[in-house]
Scaffold this active site. Structure first.
Site, PDB file in Angstrom:
ATOM      1  N   ARG A   1       0.834  -1.202   0.000  1.00  0.00           N
ATOM      2  CA  ARG A   1       0.000   0.000   0.000  1.00  0.00           C
ATOM      3  C   ARG A   1       0.868   1.250   0.000  1.00  0.00           C
ATOM      4  O   ARG A   1       0.551   2.228  -0.683  1.00  0.00           O
ATOM      5  CB  ARG A   1      -0.946   0.009   1.202  1.00  0.00           C
ATOM      6  CG  ARG A   1      -2.064  -1.025   1.126  1.00  0.00           C
ATOM      7  CD  ARG A   1      -3.039  -0.857   2.272  1.00  0.00           C
ATOM      8  NE  ARG A   1      -3.753   0.397   2.197  1.00  0.00           N
ATOM      9  CZ  ARG A   1      -4.294   1.021   3.241  1.00  0.00           C
ATOM     10  NH1 ARG A   1      -4.158   0.520   4.458  1.00  0.00           N
ATOM     11  NH2 ARG A   1      -4.938   2.156   3.097  1.00  0.00           N
TER      12      ARG A   1
ATOM     13  N   CYS B   1      -0.775   6.587   8.871  1.00  0.00           N
ATOM     14  CA  CYS B   1      -1.136   5.306   8.252  1.00  0.00           C
ATOM     15  C   CYS B   1      -2.247   5.590   7.257  1.00  0.00           C
ATOM     16  O   CYS B   1      -2.213   6.607   6.573  1.00  0.00           O
ATOM     17  CB  CYS B   1      -1.546   4.289   9.323  1.00  0.00           C
ATOM     18  SG  CYS B   1      -2.881   4.873  10.406  1.00  0.00           S
TER      19      CYS B   1
END
Length: 278
Positions: free
Chosen positions: A181, A237
Site C-alpha cells: 500500500r 497510516c
C-alpha cells in the site's frame, strides 16, 4: 498493584481483576469490513468487567466527505463525555484489547493518553492470547458509576496536514501501512494510492512476532533506530489507527515515539494540491 502504561500480559491482567477496584477494561474488537462484528463478538463473550468501545462511534468522529480521513479523531467534548460515562478518573488503570494484534486497541490507548491519562495499557496478544491462556470470560455488561473527571488534552501530540506541508522536511514521516500500500501497488481502502512525499515505510505488523505478541523492547528499538536521524518522528497510516501501533511500540521500547498525523493518508488525498509519491 503496579501501574501499566504500555503493555500488560494476560497473567498480569488476571491479577488486576482480583486486586484493583479502579480498573476499566475496554474491548475494542473491530472488523473494518463488518463494523458490527466487534460488538456482536463482545456480546457473545468478553473479559469480565469489560465495556465495548466502537471504532466509529466511540473512537472516531463523523466523517466529513472531502475534508476528513476515514477515522477522524473524536471531538474533545465527545471523548470527555465518554471518559466520564465510563467512570474513569486520573488514577484509573485502563486496559484495552482487540483481536487484531493490538491495531485498534492502540488507537484507544493513544486517545486516552491524548486526554492526559497516564495508566493505559494494551493487552499483549489481545483476545486470542487471553482465551489461549484459559483466562475467564463472561457475557455480563458492567454497571458503571460516572465520574466528573476533566481531561487535559495534549494537542502537542498531533500534527496537521498543513503543518506537514509547511514543515514536513523537518520531520521523519513514518507510514505504518503494509509495504504494497505504501508503494501504491495494492490500495483497496482509499481512492488514491501511494504515500506522502518523503515518508519512510514502517509497517506496524513488524512490531509483532508470529504469535501476534509484541517483540521485546530491544528488538523494537533496533527496528526504529534504523530510521534514526536528528529529526523528530511523525506517524501516519491509512486513517490514523495503525500509526498508533507504531507509537505504542516505540513507547514500549523506551524511544521518543513522536507525534501522530490523525487524518493520515485518507485525509491527505482529499486535497488534490497535496503531492503524493508511489
Amino acid at each position: 498493584m503496579p501501574a501499566y502504561q504500555t503493555l500488560i500480559t494476560a497473567a498480569q491482567l488476571r491479577l488486576l481483576l482480583d486486586n484493583n477496584d479502579n480498573l476499566l477494561i475496554a474491548d475494542c474488537r473491530t472488523n473494518l469490513i463488518d463494523p458490527d462484528q466487534g460488538s456482536k463478538a463482545y456480546l457473545e463473550s468478553h473479559i469480565p468487567g469489560a465495556v465495548y468501545l466502537h471504532l466509529d462511534q466511540d473512537l472516531s468522529s463523523e466523517i466529513i466527505p472531502g475534508q476528513t480521513g476515514r477515522h477522524p479523531l473524536p471531538e474533545q467534548s465527545s471523548f470527555t463525555a465518554l471518559i466520564q460515562r465510563l467512570g474513569i478518573n486520573e488514577n484509573t488503570q485502563i486496559v484495552v484489547y482487540d483481536s487484531n494484534s493490538g491495531a485498534f486497541a492502540a488507537r484507544a490507548w493513544w486517545l486516552f493518553r491524548w486526554a492526559g491519562l497516564a495508566n493505559v495499557a494494551v493487552l499483549d496478544g489481545g483476545w486470542q492470547n487471553w482465551v489461549l491462556a484459559v483466562q475467564p470470560t463472561n457475557r455480563s455488561i458492567p454497571m458503571l458509576t460516572p465520574s466528573d473527571f476533566e481531561p487535559s488534552y495534549q494537542d502537542q501530540m498531533i500534527v496537521s496536514a498543513d503543518e506537514i506541508l509547511s514543515q514536513g522536511s523537518n520531520w521523519t514521516l513514518l507510514d505504518a501501512r503494509a509495504a504494497d500500500r505504501f508503494a501504491g501497488q495494492n490500495e483497496t481502502l482509499d481512492p488514491k494510492a501511494g504515500h506522502i512525499p518523503g515518508a519512510l515505510n514502517a509497517p506496524f505488523s513488524e512490531n509483532l512476532d508470529e504469535q501476534g505478541m509484541f517483540l521485546p523492547g530491544q528488538d523494537i528499538a533496533a527496528r526504529f533506530t534504523s530510521f534514526a536521524n536528528d529529526k523528530p518522528k511523525v506517524n501516519y497510516c491509512g486513517s490514523g489507527v495503525t500509526a498508533c501501533h507504531n507509537i505504542l511500540a516505540m513507547t514500549h521500547a523506551g524511544l521518543d515515539a513522536g507525534r501522530l498525523y490523525p487524518g493520515s493518508w485518507s485525509e491527505w488525498i482529499t486535497d488534490d494540491g497535496r503531492n503524493i509519491e508511489t
